[in-house]
Design an enzyme around this catalytic site. Structure first.
Site, short mmCIF file in Angstrom:
data_model
loop_
_atom_site.label_atom_id
_atom_site.label_comp_id
_atom_site.label_asym_id
_atom_site.label_seq_id
_atom_site.Cartn_x
_atom_site.Cartn_y
_atom_site.Cartn_z
N HIS A 142 0.82 -1.21 0.00
CA HIS A 142 0.00 0.00 0.00
C HIS A 142 0.86 1.26 0.00
CE1 HIS A 142 -2.96 -2.69 2.48
NE2 HIS A 142 -2.75 -3.15 1.27
N TYR A 178 -10.10 6.45 3.17
CA TYR A 178 -9.63 5.14 3.62
C TYR A 178 -8.20 4.86 3.18
CZ TYR A 178 -8.94 0.19 4.05
OH TYR A 178 -8.40 -1.02 4.37
N ASP A 225 -8.54 0.65 -3.58
CA ASP A 225 -9.59 0.13 -2.71
C ASP A 225 -10.63 1.22 -2.45
OD1 ASP A 225 -11.17 -1.13 -0.87
OD2 ASP A 225 -9.60 -1.46 0.61
N HIS A 227 -13.36 0.62 -0.63
CA HIS A 227 -13.79 0.31 0.73
C HIS A 227 -15.31 0.38 0.88
CE1 HIS A 227 -12.59 0.00 5.15
NE2 HIS A 227 -11.97 -0.96 4.51
N GLU A 251 -11.02 -2.49 -5.97
CA GLU A 251 -11.46 -3.33 -4.86
C GLU A 251 -12.68 -2.78 -4.15
OE1 GLU A 251 -9.65 -4.82 -0.55
OE2 GLU A 251 -8.31 -4.00 -2.08
N GLU A 277 -13.43 -9.43 0.99
CA GLU A 277 -12.83 -9.44 2.31
C GLU A 277 -13.89 -9.37 3.41
OE1 GLU A 277 -11.24 -5.22 3.79
OE2 GLU A 277 -10.46 -5.73 1.82
N ARG A 298 -11.48 -12.03 -2.69
CA ARG A 298 -10.59 -11.37 -1.73
C ARG A 298 -10.83 -11.81 -0.29
NH1 ARG A 298 -6.91 -8.68 -0.57
NH2 ARG A 298 -7.86 -6.80 0.29
N HIS A 327 -7.14 -11.62 1.44
CA HIS A 327 -6.95 -10.49 2.33
C HIS A 327 -5.76 -10.77 3.26
CE1 HIS A 327 -8.69 -7.72 5.64
NE2 HIS A 327 -8.42 -6.96 4.60
N ASP A 331 -4.07 -7.11 10.22
CA ASP A 331 -4.97 -7.86 11.09
C ASP A 331 -5.14 -9.30 10.61
OD1 ASP A 331 -6.41 -7.00 8.90
OD2 ASP A 331 -8.09 -6.19 10.02
N GLU A 354 -2.06 -9.85 -1.05
CA GLU A 354 -1.85 -8.63 -0.29
C GLU A 354 -0.70 -8.84 0.69
OE1 GLU A 354 -4.35 -5.30 2.27
OE2 GLU A 354 -5.24 -7.27 1.90
#
Length: 421
Positions: A142, A178, A225, A227, A251, A277, A298, A327, A331, A354
């Site tokens: 990213h 985002y 993305d 989001h 995305e 995701e 994803r 994904h 996290d 990713e």
């Protein structure tokens, strides 16, 4: 037969069918400031245990309780080699099924059992899946910034470090930018002056990619993305405006509540769509592929129940002409990242992975954590995941019940309406 220490991956463990599950426990730690949930399954064979990712960052306490208070008493005493039977038992035992808490808990069980299976066979998990069809998984990373110039400068630094796929995210006014830093509002007189404007986002995002295509090498793949913040018509407008800039994928253009509209958006979009995701069951992910709504699936592997359903999903993607892009941000625990890569190198449907850079504290807590080299991820060659956990180190980084919930509650449009984060 000689016993092996917990970190010795050199030889296989016994394959006797009298081995039983002795203890099931969820471990929560936050070495990089993000709560990670890992399930540890101990067996009656001394030193033989497995680790699995059950990370649901925003509801980690619920997953921990589910594992410790419900699934543990269901599984102790059972044979760890029956992976499919045990995960189905865990999923069906509560009658009401699915959801991210249930599926992350089951994922922790599932992946820990695969880890045990690999150790007993003396093989890395990817070999149990059929072996490699590629040497390594290419990753994307990213790049972000407050301005177009900042974002492109960040991307250039990442390209110099070896990445070939870069996701670009730029700040937008208010709290809705985002993946990029917040910037001051442009709407001081609006009912919610820190709000986010879809119209401004639809105007500025193509400008970012137009300048990026001029500034970055032509062979670099660019991603973005959304989001989940657009309507179906807005999604089509954005995709068409980005067509000249040849995105690798766009995305999460729609929120899950609107996924039934994805096929029509995809039919009108010149840009490949990556979605999934937010899938919280295997069935949700299957429908995205089956109904023609995605070019890249994803899913967060632990949110759909672990390696076992993700392997089936990769097979479905292969026969449907869809590619995988699991994904994998911060996290995802190092165990979850290892599961992603095992799927990546063993699946023909692989598209991109990713990437996330784990800091030194994560490597301290999880010895064997994978490292991205020149943009490539390779699985460990040790049996199982080849990753251990240092319980004393994990305890030094306790998780907190704060952060994301407060952030999400503040993401609103300029009229004050709550925006999907």
């Amino acid at each position: 037969m000689a016993q092996h220490s917990p970190t010795n991956f050199d030889q296989p463990w016994p394959v006797r069918d009298d081995i039983r599950i002795r203890e099931v426990k969820a471990i929560v730690t936050a070495p990089q400031g993000i709560p990670l949930v890992v399930v540890k399954i101990d067996t009656t064979e001394p030193g033989l245990y497995g680790l699995g990712c059950a990370t649901f960052t925003q509801r980690w306490k619920a997953v921990q309780t589910f594992v410790d208070e419900h699934l543990s008493r269901l599984l102790v005493g059972r044979y760890p080699g029956d992976i499919g039977d045990l995960t189905r038992l865990a999923g069906y035992s509560g009658y009401w099924r699915g959801g991210p808490v249930t599926n992350n808990a089951i994922s922790g069980i599932d992946q820990a059992l695969w880890d045990i299976a690999g150790k007993r066979a003396g093989m890395p998990v990817y070999e149990l899946l059929g072996g490699k069809v590629r040497a390594a998984a290419d990753t994307y990373i990213h790049a972000s910034g407050k301005t177009i110039e900042d974002t492109i400068e960040h991307a250039q630094k990442l390209i110099a470090q070896g990445w070939r796929h870069i996701r670009l995210q730029m700040s937008t006014p208010g709290g809705g930018g985002y993946g990029a830093p917040r910037v001051p509002t442009l709407y001081p007189d609006a009912p919610y002056h820190n709000g986010w404007s879809a119209r401004d986002y639809l105007r500025t995002t193509p400008e970012l990619f137009a300048e990026a295509r001029q500034a970055l090498p032509d062979n670099i793949e660019l991603l973005h993305d959304v989001h989940s913040r657009l309507t179906p018509k807005e999604a089509v407008l954005l995709a068409r405006s980005l067509e000249p800039h040849r995105l690798f994928f766009l995305e999460d253009v729609l929120a899950p509540e609107l996924w039934d509209r994805l096929p029509e958006v995809r039919a009108a979009s010149p840009v490949p769509l990556a979605v999934g995701e937010l899938t919280t069951s295997f069935g949700d992910a299957v429908r995205l592929i089956r109904d023609g709504g995605v070019d890249f699936i994803r899913s967060h592997v632990s949110d759909i129940g672990g390696l076992t359903p993700a392997r089936k999903l990769a097979d479905l993607a292969e026969i449907s002409g869809v590619r995988t892009a699991w994904h994998g941000p911060g996290d995802t625990s190092p165990i979850g990242a290892a599961a992603n890569v095992a799927l990546d190198v063993s699946s023909v449907a692989f598209g991109i992975q990713e990437g996330h850079i784990y800091d030194d504290a994560v490597h301290e807590v999880f010895p064997g954590t994978l490292r991205i080299e020149d943009g490539w991820l390779r699985p460990n060659e040790a049996p199982g995941w080849g990753i251990d956990i240092d319980l004393e180190a994990a305890a030094r980084y306790p998780a907190q019940l704060s952060g994301h919930d407060e952030w999400a509650a503040g993401v609103r449009r300029i009229d004050g309406a709550l925006e999907a984060p």
